[in-house]
Design a protein around this motif. Structure first.
Motif, PDB file in Angstrom:
ATOM      1  N   ALA A 158       0.825  -1.208   0.000  1.00  0.00           N
ATOM      2  CA  ALA A 158       0.000   0.000   0.000  1.00  0.00           C
ATOM      3  C   ALA A 158       0.862   1.261   0.000  1.00  0.00           C
ATOM      4  O   ALA A 158       1.998   1.276   0.480  1.00  0.00           O
ATOM      5  CB  ALA A 158      -0.915  -0.019   1.218  1.00  0.00           C
ATOM      6  N   ILE A 159       0.268   2.343  -0.499  1.00  0.00           N
ATOM      7  CA  ILE A 159       0.936   3.648  -0.523  1.00  0.00           C
ATOM      8  C   ILE A 159       0.932   4.253   0.878  1.00  0.00           C
ATOM      9  O   ILE A 159       1.919   4.828   1.333  1.00  0.00           O
ATOM     10  CB  ILE A 159       0.233   4.586  -1.527  1.00  0.00           C
ATOM     11  N   ALA A 160      -0.199   4.125   1.544  1.00  0.00           N
ATOM     12  CA  ALA A 160      -0.332   4.608   2.925  1.00  0.00           C
ATOM     13  C   ALA A 160      -1.144   3.577   3.701  1.00  0.00           C
ATOM     14  O   ALA A 160      -2.058   2.958   3.154  1.00  0.00           O
ATOM     15  CB  ALA A 160      -1.017   5.972   2.947  1.00  0.00           C
ATOM     16  N   LYS A 161      -0.802   3.412   4.992  1.00  0.00           N
ATOM     17  CA  LYS A 161      -1.494   2.386   5.772  1.00  0.00           C
ATOM     18  C   LYS A 161      -1.488   2.774   7.243  1.00  0.00           C
ATOM     19  O   LYS A 161      -0.644   3.538   7.705  1.00  0.00           O
ATOM     20  CB  LYS A 161      -0.855   1.019   5.580  1.00  0.00           C
ATOM     21  N   ASP A 162      -2.450   2.195   7.950  1.00  0.00           N
ATOM     22  CA  ASP A 162      -2.581   2.410   9.393  1.00  0.00           C
ATOM     23  C   ASP A 162      -3.303   1.202   9.985  1.00  0.00           C
ATOM     24  O   ASP A 162      -3.980   0.448   9.262  1.00  0.00           O
ATOM     25  CB  ASP A 162      -3.383   3.687   9.658  1.00  0.00           C
ATOM     26  N   TYR A 163      -3.168   0.977  11.283  1.00  0.00           N
ATOM     27  CA  TYR A 163      -3.867  -0.134  11.951  1.00  0.00           C
ATOM     28  C   TYR A 163      -4.104   0.251  13.408  1.00  0.00           C
ATOM     29  O   TYR A 163      -3.450   1.138  13.951  1.00  0.00           O
ATOM     30  CB  TYR A 163      -3.074  -1.437  11.849  1.00  0.00           C
ATOM     31  N   THR A 164      -5.040  -0.448  14.005  1.00  0.00           N
ATOM     32  CA  THR A 164      -5.307  -0.279  15.423  1.00  0.00           C
ATOM     33  C   THR A 164      -5.800  -1.614  15.987  1.00  0.00           C
ATOM     34  O   THR A 164      -6.368  -2.438  15.256  1.00  0.00           O
ATOM     35  CB  THR A 164      -6.364   0.813  15.663  1.00  0.00           C
ATOM     36  N   LEU A 165      -5.599  -1.824  17.269  1.00  0.00           N
ATOM     37  CA  LEU A 165      -6.009  -3.057  17.945  1.00  0.00           C
ATOM     38  C   LEU A 165      -7.378  -2.865  18.577  1.00  0.00           C
ATOM     39  O   LEU A 165      -7.648  -1.837  19.191  1.00  0.00           O
ATOM     40  CB  LEU A 165      -4.997  -3.457  19.021  1.00  0.00           C
ATOM     41  N   LEU A 166      -8.230  -3.881  18.439  1.00  0.00           N
ATOM     42  CA  LEU A 166      -9.532  -3.885  19.080  1.00  0.00           C
ATOM     43  C   LEU A 166      -9.514  -4.871  20.241  1.00  0.00           C
ATOM     44  O   LEU A 166      -8.921  -5.955  20.139  1.00  0.00           O
ATOM     45  CB  LEU A 166     -10.632  -4.267  18.087  1.00  0.00           C
ATOM     46  N   GLU A 167     -10.166  -4.533  21.309  1.00  0.00           N
ATOM     47  CA  GLU A 167     -10.185  -5.370  22.498  1.00  0.00           C
ATOM     48  C   GLU A 167     -11.293  -6.415  22.380  1.00  0.00           C
ATOM     49  O   GLU A 167     -12.452  -6.087  22.119  1.00  0.00           O
ATOM     50  CB  GLU A 167     -10.425  -4.499  23.735  1.00  0.00           C
ATOM     51  N   SER A 168     -10.948  -7.704  22.575  1.00  0.00           N
ATOM     52  CA  SER A 168     -11.940  -8.783  22.487  1.00  0.00           C
ATOM     53  C   SER A 168     -12.795  -8.821  23.744  1.00  0.00           C
ATOM     54  O   SER A 168     -12.354  -8.421  24.824  1.00  0.00           O
ATOM     55  CB  SER A 168     -11.245 -10.136  22.281  1.00  0.00           C
ATOM     56  N   VAL A 169     -14.003  -9.337  23.605  1.00  0.00           N
ATOM     57  CA  VAL A 169     -14.948  -9.455  24.716  1.00  0.00           C
ATOM     58  C   VAL A 169     -15.098 -10.936  25.061  1.00  0.00           C
ATOM     59  O   VAL A 169     -15.392 -11.747  24.179  1.00  0.00           O
ATOM     60  CB  VAL A 169     -16.319  -8.860  24.334  1.00  0.00           C
ATOM     61  N   PRO A 170     -14.895 -11.328  26.317  1.00  0.00           N
ATOM     62  CA  PRO A 170     -15.065 -12.742  26.692  1.00  0.00           C
ATOM     63  C   PRO A 170     -16.475 -13.227  26.375  1.00  0.00           C
ATOM     64  O   PRO A 170     -17.441 -12.443  26.421  1.00  0.00           O
ATOM     65  CB  PRO A 170     -14.793 -12.757  28.198  1.00  0.00           C
ATOM     66  N   PRO A 171     -16.629 -14.513  26.066  1.00  0.00           N
ATOM     67  CA  PRO A 171     -17.951 -15.024  25.642  1.00  0.00           C
ATOM     68  C   PRO A 171     -19.069 -14.760  26.635  1.00  0.00           C
ATOM     69  O   PRO A 171     -20.198 -14.476  26.231  1.00  0.00           O
ATOM     70  CB  PRO A 171     -17.700 -16.526  25.473  1.00  0.00           C
TER      71      PRO A 171
END
Length: 1115
Positions: free
Chosen positions: A169-182
């Motif tokens: 990619a020319i430009a990119k970004d990411y972030t982490l999402l917090e999982s929810v226990p079942p």
């Protein structure tokens, strides 16, 4: 200072001014665009500084960084060329990583303009909602990464793999999402309705949080004492992967760097008679030794073998040997290339220790294959006892940190005291035999008369006393026996070796004790017999040990002593007594008499006997007989039992002499195997085999005679004649003979091609022996034109042989089921036990005891029959248990006098716990629970189970009894109805269920006679008919008719008598009144007569038949 690079001829000042104009225009443009709203964009905040230089960029803004549906994400970006913007969420789940759970792309042609896109994330329901009726399994989510990137449209790579597009990619970004226990997730609102019963069922379980069972790496391989006889059979354990993810991760990490500890208690009687004897070792999935493999050597050293990561094995041997006849604990700890071995005495004080260090990587995977404690197909076991065995799969512990106590201290003491006492008795017996041989040789050299006396059957008595007074007093019974019998030596009967002498003495002591116990009233003097049996046991005759175990466990003439019973059971099993081994296998399979239910331990004992059984049959030595199933309730089989002077035997002999081939076959089999009450006589059997083969050329006799000629059983070996007869039998189409030819070429000529040829023919004719032999060729890797071993094909042949009743094929299949190393045979310990039990219960030594019990019963020798049926019943033989219970019912005084346990209750209950028990046993036990046997309380649930099982076996009485329980108001459980194939939905009422039960009972009964089932069924039909009538309008009409008929009958019978009574006693009246009364009576009588006559005429015209009755009444 250098000047900035630019086009030739351009001046610096004008360039700076010209640069300001585009910047100003861009600023104005951005200000104008920031106030513009479209369907795709929203007002934006001031952009980062690099926006001013027209560079592509992208930025993610997530306010609630949790994995939830409808989460809003703002995407800020700028494109310098036509671009594609992509958003993707990638999840890492419990068993998978890199799973794309959300992806969205769009094109953008707004160049050099900052944009903002707001998205709403949607994830799979199993990631964001709790389990419910529709979402059966919520996913456990570890991480979710939200990626965003820009690619220029003209350079975009279509159909790129996941991840490649992001990297380019020319430009990119990411972030982490917090999982929810079942269990913190909400329930999903489904747009559908459940049925009320499904919804109710789901709600009952919806709030239950399942908890993983506690799991540890410490495993108890053995917790109960195990007697190892030195046979190629042992206890098999298989370990699975850990359910706990952390433990399983550690285990996988340690495959190339083993960390484990093994601790086992031992009591060794002898060192290994072969090069190596198995203690504890792993056999991998390729049937090769794995890590660890611990053995005992001929000198008593510990041999340890480890499998290397690079291939091959590495072995080491301790510098110290293990002590004999004392309890010890052997600890082996491994960490990487370091191995520590420690031998600790039972008081945990004295110890021997040795450490080995290697610069090698050991391969260690305890889930690939199975562990063996003791013997196996590849190694014999030790001669001794195993105590508790503990295995730490993931930890290397020092001796002081290992928790593996031997809790049964009393058993340890009893074992040591037993062998200490027996050492003295064996020493006395051995010395006695040695002195006796010396005296016999001296006497025979000095006296010709003694030589002749010995040669022709005289008894040689040796009166010399070799031992001191104290020893003679301590073992008075033994010395008394030796002095009285002197072994009744005839000629050179004295065994050469000391061990054989001791065994012979033990055999003679047991024989005398058994005779004493078998005679009438012998059990009354059991104390003296027990002492003799103990001496016999010490001399190595372990049938005596088994008899002692039974006496103490069931209280036969003595109080019950379970500790002594356990001791002698294990001693007898260690000595290889077949009945003791089968008994221990049965008790561990059922979990009775204080023995824990342990399928692996049960298999170890059953397989020990199963390995010996084919060998015992081949040798046909000792006290063996064919195992026959003969019940006291079967009159036809009882009448078929005979003796050599019995009518049946004499008739068969007469027919055989006349040339009846079938009679010759039967006589030969009866005499060779000791069947139907005939004493075993191989020599006489061979004569009938020869007569049928040489004179009648009967194919079966040809085959039987050729086999005994090959083996030299009852006749001198003659291989040439045997082969000739075998070929002749095969030419007559006998499958056994065709298999025999293959056996000849395999064993004698080593011609595997010809052997396979004959075995294939025999197998096509249905010979299970041939199927097994073909499997053996594939297993050994010598099948013609086939390279290498093929265990899969071999197992298929073994299974086919087992289905035909082949003992060794059945034993092989039981091994496959206990190990689970083949896909064709998934691990099933219970099935393995049952298949090994099938082979073990065909052992000839067990058959001999059953035969002695039956013969004693037929000869009305109740005490002997009771003794031998108890010995066989305690091994778990169902027919012996049933016959013993029947005997105790017939002779209650004998059973109650000598047995502490309730014989009838105990053995009928044991019988019905077996497979294929007779239906009458189920009915008996059902009655016990229905009426309450002696001190036992009523248990209707158990009673109906017994009756239902009898009904399932086709016994009409079972259906009848179940119906009676239902009539008594007992509700039949649904699982019982399912067992009887009665559908509760179609037969909802008790009457319909009763009707079906009585109908089946009637169908199974004798149709030619009137049975209770028929009467009960007819009575039920009448009840149903009356019930149907009662609920209809017809009942009122019939009721009126019945009442009218009763009134008419009453009037007919009672009215004339009343009238006569009135006329015979007229009332006393005044004269005037009398005259008035008389005239009135006459007028009334006339009027009434006229009316009756008119009525009579009218009624006669109608022809109803009522009129004459009225006329008769009036007259």
């Amino acid at each position: 200072m250098g000047s900035a690079a630019g086009p030739p001829g351009r001046r610096r000042g004008s360039g700076a001014r010209r640069l300001c104009w585009p910047l100003l225009g861009l600023l104005l443009k951005s200000m104008l665009s920031s106030g513009r709203e479209t369907l795709l964009t929203t007002p934006v905040t001031p952009q980062p500084e690099y926006d001013l230089f027209n560079e592509d960029y992208i930025n993610l803004n997530v306010l609630n960084k949790r994995v939830l549906n409808d989460t809003e994400v703002s995407v800020y970006y700028l494109c310098s060329k036509l671009c594609v913007v992509t958003i993707e969420a990638v999840a890492s789940l419990e068993f998978r990583t890199g799973v794309s759970v959300y992806k969205k792309s769009w094109e953008d042609n707004h160049l050099h303009s900052s944009r903002n896109q707001t998205l709403t994330l949607q994830f799979p329901s199993s990631m964001v909602f709790r389990d419910d009726y529709f979402i059966r399994h919520s996913l456990i989510v570890h991480t979710v990464i939200l990626y965003a990137w820009i690619t220029h449209k003209q350079v975009r790579i279509h159909h790129a793999k996941q991840g490649e597009e992001y990297l380019q990619a020319i430009a990119k970004d990411y972030t982490l999402l917090e999982s929810v226990p079942p269990f913190e997730r909400p329930y999903k609102e489904h747009k559908m309705c459940l049925k009320w019963n499904l919804e109710y069922t789901w709600k009952l379980q919806s709030n239950k949080i399942p908890q993983c069972p506690y799991e540890t790496d410490a495993v108890e391989i053995l917790s109960f004492p195990y007697a190892s006889s030195g046979e190629m059979a042992g206890m098999v354990k298989k370990f699975q992967k850990f359910k706990n993810r952390e433990l399983e991760t550690i285990r996988k990490h340690q495959i190339g760097y083993p960390v484990f500890t093994v601790s086992l208690w031992l009591y060794l009687l002898h060192y290994c008679k072969k090069s190596l004897c198995g203690l504890l070792y792993l056999i991998d999935s390729e049937e090769m030794y794995g890590t660890p493999a611990v053995f005992l050597t001929e000198e008593g050293y510990v041999h340890i073998q480890m499998h290397l990561v690079r291939g091959g094995d590495l072995a080491m041997k301790t510098s110290f040997s293990l002590p004999l006849r004392e309890w010890l604990r052997l600890d082996i700890s491994v960490i990487g290339g370091q191995i520590e071995i420690t031998s600790v005495e039972k008081n945990m004080n004295s110890r021997r220790h040795q450490t080995f260090i290697f610069r090698e990587d050991f391969f260690y995977d305890d889930t690939s294959g199975y562990f063996v404690l003791g013997g196996s197909l590849y190694s014999s076991g030790i001669e001794g006892y195993f105590g508790p065995v503990k295995y730490y799969r993931l930890n290397s512990l020092g001796t002081r940190k290992i928790s593996n106590p031997f809790c049964n201290k009393e058993f340890m003491e009893r074992v040591e005291l037993y062998y200490k006492k027996c050492a003295n008795i064996q020493s006395i017996a051995s010395e006695y035999g040695s002195r006796l041989r010396q005296e016999e040789g001296k006497s025979l050299r000095e006296n010709y008369y003694l030589e002749m006396n010995s040669k022709y059957g005289g008894n040689l008595k040796c009166k010399a006393s070799f031992w001191g007074k104290e020893l003679r007093e301590e073992y008075n019974d033994l010395f008394k026996f030796l002095q009285e019998t002197d072994l009744h030596l005839q000629g050179a009967v004295v065994p050469e070796s000391q061990k054989d002498t001791v065994l012979e003495i033990g055999h003679r002591i047991f024989k005398k004790a058994a005779q004493n116990l078998s005679r009438a009233g012998g059990l009354h003097y059991i104390n003296s017999s027990v002492l003799s049996l103990m001496d016999s046991s010490c001399c190595g005759h372990h049938r005596a040990s088994y008899v002692l175990a039974v006496i103490f466990e069931i209280g036969l003439g003595l109080p019950i002593d379970p500790d002594q019973g356990l001791l002698y059971s294990l001693i007898a099993a260690q000595g290889g007594d077949r009945l003791a081994l089968i008994s221990l296998g049965y008790k561990h399979y059922q979990g009775i008499n204080g023995y824990p239910r342990d399928l692996e331990l049960s298999y170890a004992y059953y397989s020990d006997v199963a390995v010996k059984t084919p060998r015992d049959h081949q040798r046909a030595e000792g006290d063996q007989a064919f195992v026959e199933v003969i019940r006291f309730e079967d009159d036809s089989l009882l009448k078929a039992q005979t003796k050599e002077n019995g009518d049946l035997f004499m008739w068969l002999k007469h027919e055989a002499i006349r040339g009846n081939a079938a009679a010759q076959q039967r006589l030969g089999q009866m005499l060779f195997w000791g069947q139907q009450g005939v004493e075993k006589n191989p020599e006489a059997a061979v004569e009938w085999y020869a007569k049928g083969a040489l004179e009648m050329e009967d194919p079966v006799s040809l085959y039987d005679y050729s086999i005994v000629l090959f083996k030299g059983q009852g006749v001198q070996k003659n291989q040439r004649l045997a082969l000739h007869l075998m070929r002749k039998a095969a030419s007559k189409g006998l499958p056994q003979a065709m298999n025999g030819l293959g056996w000849y070429y395999h064993n004698f000529k080593k011609n595997y091609a010809k052997a396979a040829k004959y075995w294939l023919k025999a197998e096509a004719m249905g010979s299970p022996d041939a199927s097994f032999n073909l499997g053996a060729l594939y297993l050994d890797g010598i099948y013609p034109e086939v390279t290498g071993r093929n265990q899969t094909v071999a197992a298929d042949y073994f299974h086919k042989a087992a289905q035909g009743g082949h003992m060794e094929g059945t034993l092989r299949c039981s091994l496959y089921y206990i190990t689970g190393n083949l896909p064709r045979f998934p691990r099933d310990p219970e099935k393995a036990v049952l298949w090994a039990k099938y082979v073990a219960e065909k052992n000839g030594y067990l058959g001999h005891v059953i035969r002695k019990a039956l013969n004693a019963y037929l000869e009305l020798s109740w005490h002997e029959a009771l003794l031998y049926y108890i010995l066989s019943a305690e091994t778990g033989i169902e027919v012996s248990q049933t016959n013993l219970a029947h005997l105790c019912e017939e002779r209650p005084n004998v059973a109650k006098r000598y047995m502490a346990a309730d014989c009838v209750w105990r053995y009928y209950n044991f019988s019905v716990s077996q497979n294929y028990a007779p239906s009458f046993a189920y009915l008996k036990v059902g009655d016990f629970y229905y009426y309450g046997h002696h001190n036992q309380s009523k248990v209707l649930d158990r009673s109906v189970q017994m009756y239902a099982q009898a009904a399932s076996d086709g016994d009409p009485q079972g259906f009848f009894n179940v119906a009676l329980l239902l009539e008594d108001g007992y509700p039949i459980p649904n699982h019982i109805l399912d067992q009887l194939d009665i559908d509760r939905t179609t037969d909802s009422s008790n009457l319909s269920i009763l009707q079906k039960l009585y109908e089946r009972c009637w169908n199974l009964s004798d149709q030619e006679s009137i049975s209770p089932c028929m009467l009960a069924s007819l009575y039920l039909q009448l009840r149903i008919f009356w019930k149907n009538i009662f609920h209809s309008g017809l009942i009122y009409f019939l009721g009126s008719m019945v009442i009218s008929a009763l009134v008419v009958i009453f009037v007919m019978l009672c009215y004339p008598a009343l009238l006569a009574a009135v006329r015979s006693h007229p009332p006393l009246l005044p004269e005037e009144a009398q005259a008035e009364y008389s005239s009135a009576e006459e007028s009334t009588h006339e009027t009434s007569s006229a009316e009756q006559e008119a009525s009579t005429v009218a009624n006669n015209k109608e022809g109803t038949g009522v009129g004459p009755q009225h006329v008769h009444s009036s007259s």
